[in-house]
Write an enzyme that holds these catalytic residues in place. Structure first.
Site: not given
Length: 281
Positions: A44, A125, A161
């Site tokens: 990430e 994200k 994540c």
């Protein structure tokens, strides 16, 4: 079935060092290409470093990261080759609204597919953590797409994540997308016994998504945070296929036999064959 040789580049980036991080991406992409990988995935925010914190609120830094991403794409070892590196970068989102209705233009914790000298796909994200050491909800705008890229005969979905830890979001719609692999890029800090929790989570989410899951994590340190790597690949039934060591940079290369693109919809799923992995330091 389709075969995909996947490389997970478990490496250490430096916050704010766009040129140095880009050089690392090039170096590890070359290693993956030499190992015959079709896809190499990085942690990430590899290009900007993590946690980027308020650097992401500086327009000059956001613009510099976007420029660095374009230069990386143009100069990538994948130009004219079959290897497609996955490289996260911060970018702006003009016109979008942020948390609690704040004005648009907030940066994104985003990822990009690079191939053939171009940035092909960008996605952000969905779940922005705001607990413990995380402060992403204050900084970033949320994403709202599940990117699926067809590569070497396999549909690959992607998540970032926290999207794996929270219910809903990309994981919940991966099965409907028909993807044969869910690729998750991470900057997950070390905690005692977290390696067991990660493996259980990956197994559970793979079963939920109905496909194999690859989890690549950052390694190294940033201020008070330590990242331990522990990248892992599990099958659609949650069984471990390959795993990287903790606390060292590592290239985990694994051969996966996955459902061919378009074969998962409306018919029986092919049987999974065990993955074969090759370790590179």
């Amino acid at each position: 079935m389709a075969q995909l040789r996947l490389a997970l580049a478990q490496v250490n980036s430096t916050v704010g060092d766009l040129d140095g991080n880009a050089d690392q991406i090039v170096t590890w992409t070359r290693r993956a290409a030499e190992a015959g990988a079709h896809l190499v995935a990085f942690p990430e925010m590899m290009l900007t470093g993590y946690p980027v914190e308020d650097l992401a609120l500086r327009a000059s830094f956001v613009e510099a990261s976007r420029d660095a991403l374009q230069r990386l794409a143009r100069g990538s070892p994948t130009r004219g080759s079959a290897t497609c590196p996955w490289s996260p970068a911060t970018s702006t989102a003009p016109g979008r609204r942020g948390p609690l209705g704040r004005p648009g233009g907030l940066p994104l914790n985003a990822a990009a597919w690079l191939h053939g000298g171009e940035v092909l796909v960008r996605s952000a994200k969905h779940h922005l953590p705001n607990y413990g050491v995380f402060d992403e909800y204050r900084i970033f705008a949320r994403g709202d797409r599940l990117p699926v890229v067809r590569l070497h005969g396999v549909d690959v979905a992607t998540a970032i994540c926290e999207d794996l830890w929270q219910d809903g979001g990309p994981v919940s719609v991966t099965s409907a997308s028909g993807a044969g692999l869910l690729l998750v890029i991470n900057a997950s800090p070390y905690e005692r016994n977290k390696d067991d929790a990660r493996l259980e989570l990956c197994a559970s989410r793979a079963r939920e998504a109905g496909c194999a899951l690859a989890y690549v994590n950052m390694v190294g340190g940033q201020d008070e945070l330590v990242f331990d790597g522990d990248s892992v690949i599990v099958g659609p039934d949650g069984s471990p296929l390959s795993r990287a060591p903790q606390f060292v940079e590592h290239l985990l290369v694994t051969d996966l036999d996955l459902p061919a693109a378009g074969r998962r919809r409306g018919g029986p799923r092919p049987r999974r064959r065990p993955g074969r992995h090759h370790d590179h330091h």
